[in-house]
Motif scaffolding. Structure first.
Motif, PDB file in Angstrom:
ATOM      1  N   ALA A 246       0.795  -1.233   0.000  1.00 37.65           N
ATOM      2  CA  ALA A 246       0.000   0.000   0.000  1.00 37.65           C
ATOM      3  C   ALA A 246       0.826   1.281   0.000  1.00 37.65           C
ATOM      4  CB  ALA A 246      -0.997   0.025   1.167  1.00 37.65           C
ATOM      5  N   ARG A 247       2.123   1.213   0.161  1.00 38.32           N
ATOM      6  CA  ARG A 247       2.933   2.428   0.284  1.00 38.32           C
ATOM      7  C   ARG A 247       2.771   3.360  -0.910  1.00 38.32           C
ATOM      8  NH1 ARG A 247       4.607   5.994   3.512  1.00 38.32           N
ATOM      9  NH2 ARG A 247       4.784   4.269   4.997  1.00 38.32           N
ATOM     10  N   THR A 248       2.704   2.839  -2.115  1.00 37.14           N
ATOM     11  CA  THR A 248       2.707   3.677  -3.309  1.00 37.14           C
ATOM     12  C   THR A 248       1.311   3.998  -3.843  1.00 37.14           C
ATOM     13  OG1 THR A 248       2.813   1.834  -4.880  1.00 37.14           O
ATOM     14  CG2 THR A 248       4.922   2.657  -3.997  1.00 37.14           C
ATOM     15  N   LYS A 250      -0.876   1.692  -4.446  1.00 31.37           N
ATOM     16  CA  LYS A 250      -1.303   0.387  -4.951  1.00 31.37           C
ATOM     17  C   LYS A 250      -0.788  -0.643  -3.949  1.00 31.37           C
ATOM     18  CE  LYS A 250      -2.844   1.620  -9.169  1.00 31.37           C
ATOM     19  NZ  LYS A 250      -4.210   1.376  -9.682  1.00 31.37           N
ATOM     20  N   MET A 251      -1.362  -1.843  -3.982  1.00 29.21           N
ATOM     21  CA  MET A 251      -0.849  -2.858  -3.069  1.00 29.21           C
ATOM     22  C   MET A 251       0.628  -3.098  -3.339  1.00 29.21           C
ATOM     23  SD  MET A 251      -1.664  -4.515  -0.488  1.00 29.21           S
ATOM     24  CE  MET A 251      -2.361  -5.914   0.329  1.00 29.21           C
ATOM     25  N   PHE A 252       0.981  -3.186  -4.634  1.00 33.71           N
ATOM     26  CA  PHE A 252       2.374  -3.317  -5.050  1.00 33.71           C
ATOM     27  C   PHE A 252       2.665  -2.256  -6.109  1.00 33.71           C
ATOM     28  CE2 PHE A 252       0.911  -7.602  -3.864  1.00 33.71           C
ATOM     29  CZ  PHE A 252       1.766  -7.849  -2.793  1.00 33.71           C
ATOM     30  N   ALA A 253       3.868  -1.705  -6.070  1.00 32.44           N
ATOM     31  CA  ALA A 253       4.197  -0.584  -6.959  1.00 32.44           C
ATOM     32  C   ALA A 253       4.163  -0.967  -8.429  1.00 32.44           C
ATOM     33  CB  ALA A 253       5.573  -0.027  -6.597  1.00 32.44           C
ATOM     34  N   GLU A 317      -9.231  -3.241   5.697  1.00 33.08           N
ATOM     35  CA  GLU A 317     -10.282  -2.654   6.535  1.00 33.08           C
ATOM     36  C   GLU A 317     -10.129  -1.145   6.672  1.00 33.08           C
ATOM     37  OE1 GLU A 317      -9.866  -4.828  10.129  1.00 33.08           O
ATOM     38  OE2 GLU A 317     -10.597  -6.705   9.276  1.00 33.08           O
ATOM     39  N   GLU A 318      -8.898  -0.664   6.777  1.00 36.94           N
ATOM     40  CA  GLU A 318      -8.653   0.768   6.974  1.00 36.94           C
ATOM     41  C   GLU A 318      -8.361   1.491   5.664  1.00 36.94           C
ATOM     42  OE1 GLU A 318      -6.024   1.610  10.238  1.00 36.94           O
ATOM     43  OE2 GLU A 318      -6.877   0.008  11.473  1.00 36.94           O
ATOM     44  N   LYS A 319      -8.512   0.772   4.547  1.00 36.95           N
ATOM     45  CA  LYS A 319      -8.361   1.361   3.209  1.00 36.95           C
ATOM     46  C   LYS A 319      -7.033   2.122   3.078  1.00 36.95           C
ATOM     47  CE  LYS A 319     -13.320   1.795   2.150  1.00 36.95           C
ATOM     48  NZ  LYS A 319     -13.781   0.904   3.238  1.00 36.95           N
ATOM     49  N   LEU A 320      -5.947   1.435   3.426  1.00 38.19           N
ATOM     50  CA  LEU A 320      -4.647   2.101   3.433  1.00 38.19           C
ATOM     51  C   LEU A 320      -4.091   2.351   2.037  1.00 38.19           C
ATOM     52  CD1 LEU A 320      -2.827   0.542   6.519  1.00 38.19           C
ATOM     53  CD2 LEU A 320      -4.310   2.555   6.368  1.00 38.19           C
ATOM     54  N   VAL A 321      -4.528   1.583   1.057  1.00 35.97           N
ATOM     55  CA  VAL A 321      -4.116   1.890  -0.325  1.00 35.97           C
ATOM     56  C   VAL A 321      -4.633   3.273  -0.702  1.00 35.97           C
ATOM     57  CG1 VAL A 321      -4.402   1.254  -2.742  1.00 35.97           C
ATOM     58  CG2 VAL A 321      -3.959  -0.525  -1.037  1.00 35.97           C
ATOM     59  N   GLU A 322      -5.920   3.505  -0.443  1.00 33.49           N
ATOM     60  CA  GLU A 322      -6.492   4.817  -0.726  1.00 33.49           C
ATOM     61  C   GLU A 322      -5.882   5.896   0.171  1.00 33.49           C
ATOM     62  OE1 GLU A 322      -9.500   1.596  -1.685  1.00 33.49           O
ATOM     63  OE2 GLU A 322      -8.091   2.047  -0.064  1.00 33.49           O
ATOM     64  N   ARG A 323      -5.627   5.562   1.416  1.00 34.15           N
ATOM     65  CA  ARG A 323      -5.053   6.522   2.357  1.00 34.15           C
ATOM     66  C   ARG A 323      -3.666   6.977   1.900  1.00 34.15           C
ATOM     67  NH1 ARG A 323      -5.605  10.700   5.672  1.00 34.15           N
ATOM     68  NH2 ARG A 323      -4.157  10.666   7.440  1.00 34.15           N
ATOM     69  N   ALA A 324      -2.898   6.068   1.294  1.00 36.19           N
ATOM     70  CA  ALA A 324      -1.570   6.434   0.804  1.00 36.19           C
ATOM     71  C   ALA A 324      -1.657   7.539  -0.229  1.00 36.19           C
ATOM     72  CB  ALA A 324      -0.871   5.208   0.218  1.00 36.19           C
ATOM     73  N   ASN A 325      -2.660   7.479  -1.086  1.00 40.34           N
ATOM     74  CA  ASN A 325      -2.819   8.511  -2.109  1.00 40.34           C
ATOM     75  C   ASN A 325      -3.237   9.851  -1.504  1.00 40.34           C
ATOM     76  OD1 ASN A 325      -2.161   7.014  -4.507  1.00 40.34           O
ATOM     77  ND2 ASN A 325      -4.073   5.907  -4.263  1.00 40.34           N
ATOM     78  N   VAL A 326      -4.069   9.801  -0.479  1.00 37.34           N
ATOM     79  CA  VAL A 326      -4.472  11.038   0.209  1.00 37.34           C
ATOM     80  C   VAL A 326      -3.263  11.686   0.872  1.00 37.34           C
ATOM     81  CG1 VAL A 326      -5.850  11.972   2.112  1.00 37.34           C
ATOM     82  CG2 VAL A 326      -6.851  10.274   0.564  1.00 37.34           C
ATOM     83  N   ILE A 327      -2.483  10.879   1.588  1.00 35.80           N
ATOM     84  CA  ILE A 327      -1.283  11.393   2.262  1.00 35.80           C
ATOM     85  C   ILE A 327      -0.304  11.963   1.237  1.00 35.80           C
ATOM     86  CG2 ILE A 327       0.779  10.704   3.562  1.00 35.80           C
ATOM     87  CD1 ILE A 327      -1.004   8.688   5.050  1.00 35.80           C
ATOM     88  N   GLY A 328      -0.085  11.221   0.151  1.00 37.91           N
ATOM     89  CA  GLY A 328       0.862  11.664  -0.859  1.00 37.91           C
ATOM     90  C   GLY A 328       0.455  12.969  -1.508  1.00 37.91           C
ATOM     91  N   ALA A 355       2.285   7.460  -1.092  1.00 40.66           N
ATOM     92  CA  ALA A 355       2.953   8.077   0.054  1.00 40.66           C
ATOM     93  C   ALA A 355       4.424   7.685   0.121  1.00 40.66           C
ATOM     94  CB  ALA A 355       2.242   7.675   1.341  1.00 40.66           C
ATOM     95  N   MET A 356       5.015   7.353  -1.023  1.00 41.16           N
ATOM     96  CA  MET A 356       6.453   7.095  -1.107  1.00 41.16           C
ATOM     97  C   MET A 356       7.087   8.322  -1.760  1.00 41.16           C
ATOM     98  SD  MET A 356       8.399   3.740  -2.611  1.00 41.16           S
ATOM     99  CE  MET A 356      10.160   3.501  -2.359  1.00 41.16           C
ATOM    100  N   ILE A 357       7.229   9.382  -0.975  1.00 37.10           N
ATOM    101  CA  ILE A 357       7.582  10.700  -1.488  1.00 37.10           C
ATOM    102  C   ILE A 357       9.003  11.081  -1.058  1.00 37.10           C
ATOM    103  CG2 ILE A 357       6.954  13.150  -1.507  1.00 37.10           C
ATOM    104  CD1 ILE A 357       4.910  11.262  -2.825  1.00 37.10           C
ATOM    105  N   ALA A 358       9.714  11.729  -1.971  1.00 38.92           N
ATOM    106  CA  ALA A 358      11.034  12.270  -1.669  1.00 38.92           C
ATOM    107  C   ALA A 358      11.214  13.595  -2.391  1.00 38.92           C
ATOM    108  CB  ALA A 358      12.133  11.290  -2.086  1.00 38.92           C
ATOM    109  N   PHE A 359      12.213  14.357  -1.944  1.00 39.57           N
ATOM    110  CA  PHE A 359      12.604  15.586  -2.624  1.00 39.57           C
ATOM    111  C   PHE A 359      14.103  15.776  -2.420  1.00 39.57           C
ATOM    112  CE2 PHE A 359      11.438  16.744   1.691  1.00 39.57           C
ATOM    113  CZ  PHE A 359      12.443  17.610   2.089  1.00 39.57           C
TER     114      PHE A 359
END
Length: 424
Positions: A246-248, A250-253, A317-328, A355-359
Motif C-alpha cells: 500500500a505504500r505507493t 497500490k498494493m504493489f508498486a 479494513e482501513e483502506k490504506l491503499v487509498e489513504r496512501a494517495n491522500v497522504i501523498g 505516500a512514497m515521497i522524496a525531494f
C-alpha cells in the motif's frame, strides 16, 4: 535512567561502527506514528523503520494476533513441523500478487534473504548464471545482494571481491542524464560485450528505487524489459521490498504499470514490524529448486506470519491503499508550496507515487547539497521529527510515515519539516 548520549557511548564501545545510526535517539516506546526516546522526548516518525511500519507502531490488531500465536507456540521450524498461518499467508499473497497464472510463495526473514533466494530460484529454473540489475538500486547486504546493489558507498567498500556474473545497467533519470533509450541501448551493449542473453537468468529492478533516491522506473523501461525477457527466456524479478503493501497507492508498486513480473520479492511492511520476507512467483518457476534447497531455520516465523495476516486485514479494513494517495497528495502540495518560498533552503525534484515521497535538497545552483541535508535531518530531529535521507548523492529526503498517521500528526510533522528547511 540513561541518556541518549550515555547510551551512544555504550553503543560505540560494544557495537561495531559498520552498523550506522541515522540519529542518536534510543527508543523507549512507540505507538502508531509517534516514538518516545529514553529521555522521554516525543517524536513524529516519518521514517517508519525504513518503510516497515505502513500499519504503524504496534497496531492493536497486529499485536493481538501475535499475542494469540505466542499463547500457542513461538517456533517449530516450518521444515520440521509446518503450521497453517504460513499456508494461509502464502495463499493470500498468491491471490494478491500481480503474477500471471498460478503462483506460489515461500517465506524468509529479511529482504536480502528474499532477493538471494529469488536469484537461486531463477538460476534453478533457467539453468543460467547471469543476473542484471540497475545502477543506484539496492537489494541487500549479503555477498550476492551486495553485488547486485548498484551503489559502492557505503555498501561495497572493503568487501571485494564481489560474486561473479552480476552486471549493472544505468537507471534512467534526468539527474543522471540517462534516458530509457540509453538504458535499453546499454543493455543491448551488455549482451554484445559481456554476457550473451542465453546465459542471463534474471533482470532485477525496483519499481521505485529506494536507497537510490525514490526514483520511479518509467513505464517505457518496464515494457522494454518485459519484451527483452520474453524474447530471451530471462526472468523479470521485481523487488517490492520497500515499495510493497500500500505504500505507493497500490498494493504493489508494479501495479502502476501493466507489466507482470515472473518473480516478486516482499518484506519490510509485510508483517508490521516483525521480521518476515517472501518470494512470490509463477508456480512452475517456484518449483524449480529441489526439496531442501530452499528454507531457513527461522524462515516464515509463526509469530511473523500471524502478524502479516493481521497486516493484510488492516490494509483492507482501513483502506490504506487509498489513504496512501491522500497522504501523498497532501505531502506533494505542501512541498510544492515550500519550494516556492524564498526564505527556506532550496528543494527540487518532488516525486514518488502514493505516500512514497522524496525531494532533493540543492544549492542555489541546483547542485546536490548533502551537507545541508544532514543539517536538516539533525534540526528536524531536535524539533521532534524523525527523517531519513537517501539518493546516490545523499541529498534526497524521503518521507515514510505510517499510513495510519492522523491528519493532525501529518500536518504537525510537515510543519516541523518546513521549519527545519527555513532554519537551514
Amino acid at each position: 535512567m540513561s541518556t541518549n548520549s550515555e547510551m551512544m557511548a555504550r553503543r560505540m564501545a560494544a557495537v561495531p561502527r559498520g552498523v550506522g545510526n541515522a540519529h542518536a535517539v534510543f527508543a523507549a516506546k512507540a505507538e502508531n506514528s509517534e516514538l518516545w526516546d529514553i529521555e522521554g522526548k516525543r517524536y513524529i516518525d516519518f521514517a517508519g523503520g525504513i518503510a516497515v511500519l505502513n500499519t504503524g507502531h504496534r497496531h492493536p490488531k497486529v499485536m493481538a494476533a501475535v499475542q494469540k500465536q505466542m499463547d500457542a507456540f513461538t517456533h517449530t521450524c516450518f521444515q520440521v513441523a509446518p503450521y497453517d498461518s504460513y499456508i494461509e499467508l502464502a495463499e493470500k499473497l498468491n491471490a494478491l500478487a500481480p503474477i500471471e497464472g498460478p503462483a506460489k510463495t515461500i517465506f524468509f526473514t529479511t529482504g536480502a534473504e528474499a532477493l538471494e533466494n529469488a536469484i537461486k530460484i531463477a538460476r534453478a529454473h533457467t539453468g543460467r548464471p547471469g543476473v542484471i540489475t540497475f545502477a543506484g538500486g539496492y537489494h541487500g547486504r549479503t555477498m550476492l545482494t551486495m553485488a547486485m546493489t548498484g551503489k559502492v558507498l557505503p555498501y561495497k567498500k572493503k568487501f571485494a571481491p564481489m560474486p561473479a556474473e552480476i552486471y549493472h545497467v544505468p537507471f534512467p533519470h534526468e539527474q543522471f542524464a540517462v534516458t530509457v533509450e540509453d538504458s535499453l541501448k546499454y543493455l543491448e551493449m551488455l549482451f554484445r560485450a559481456d554476457i550473451e542473453p542465453s546465459r542471463v537468468a534474471a533482470i532485477t529492478i525496483e519499481p521505485v528505487q529506494g536507497e537510490g533516491g525514490f526514483l520511479p522506473a518509467p513505464e517505457e523501461l518496464l515494457v522494454g524489459l518485459r519484451k527483452i525477457c520474453d524474447q530471451h527466456g530471462i526472468l523479470l524479478v521485481v523487488d517490492e521490498v520497500q515499495t510493497g503493501f500500500a505504500r505507493t497507492g497500490k498494493m504493489f508498486a508494479i501495479e502502476h504499470s501493466a507489466i507482470k513480473p515472473d518473480i516478486m520479492t516482499v518484506a519490510k511492511s509485510l508483517a508490521g514490524g516483525f521480521p518476515l520476507s517472501g518470494v512470490i512467483g509463477k508456480a512452475e518457476i517456484m518449483d524449480a529448486a529441489e526439496p531442501g534447497g530452499l528454507g531457513g531455520t527461522y524462515a516464515g516465523s509463526p509469530l511473523a506470519c500471524a502478524a502479516a495476516l493481521a497486516v493484510l486485514d488492516v490494509i483492507k479494513e482501513e483502506k490504506l491503499v487509498e489513504r496512501a494517495n491522500v497522504i501523498g497528495t497532501k505531502m506533494k502540495a505542501r512541498l510544492e508550496a515550500i519550494s516556492q518560498r524564498n526564505d527556506t533552503h532550496p528543494i527540487s525534484g518532488i516525486r514518488g507515487p502514493g505516500a512514497m515521497i522524496a525531494f532533493d535538497v540543492v544549492k542555489s545552483t541546483g547542485e546536490p547539497d548533502p551537507d545541508t541535508t544532514k543539517k536538516i535531518l539533525a534540526t528536524a530531529k531536535d524539533k521532534g521529527l524523525i527523517l531519513l535521507s537517501c539518493g546516490v548523492f545523499g541529498n534526497a529526503i524521503r518521507l515514510l510515515m505510517p499510513l495510519t498517521i492522523s491528519d493532525e500528526l501529518l500536518d504537525e510533522g510537515l510543519d516541523i519539516l518546513e521549519a527545519s528547511l527555513a532554519t537551514a
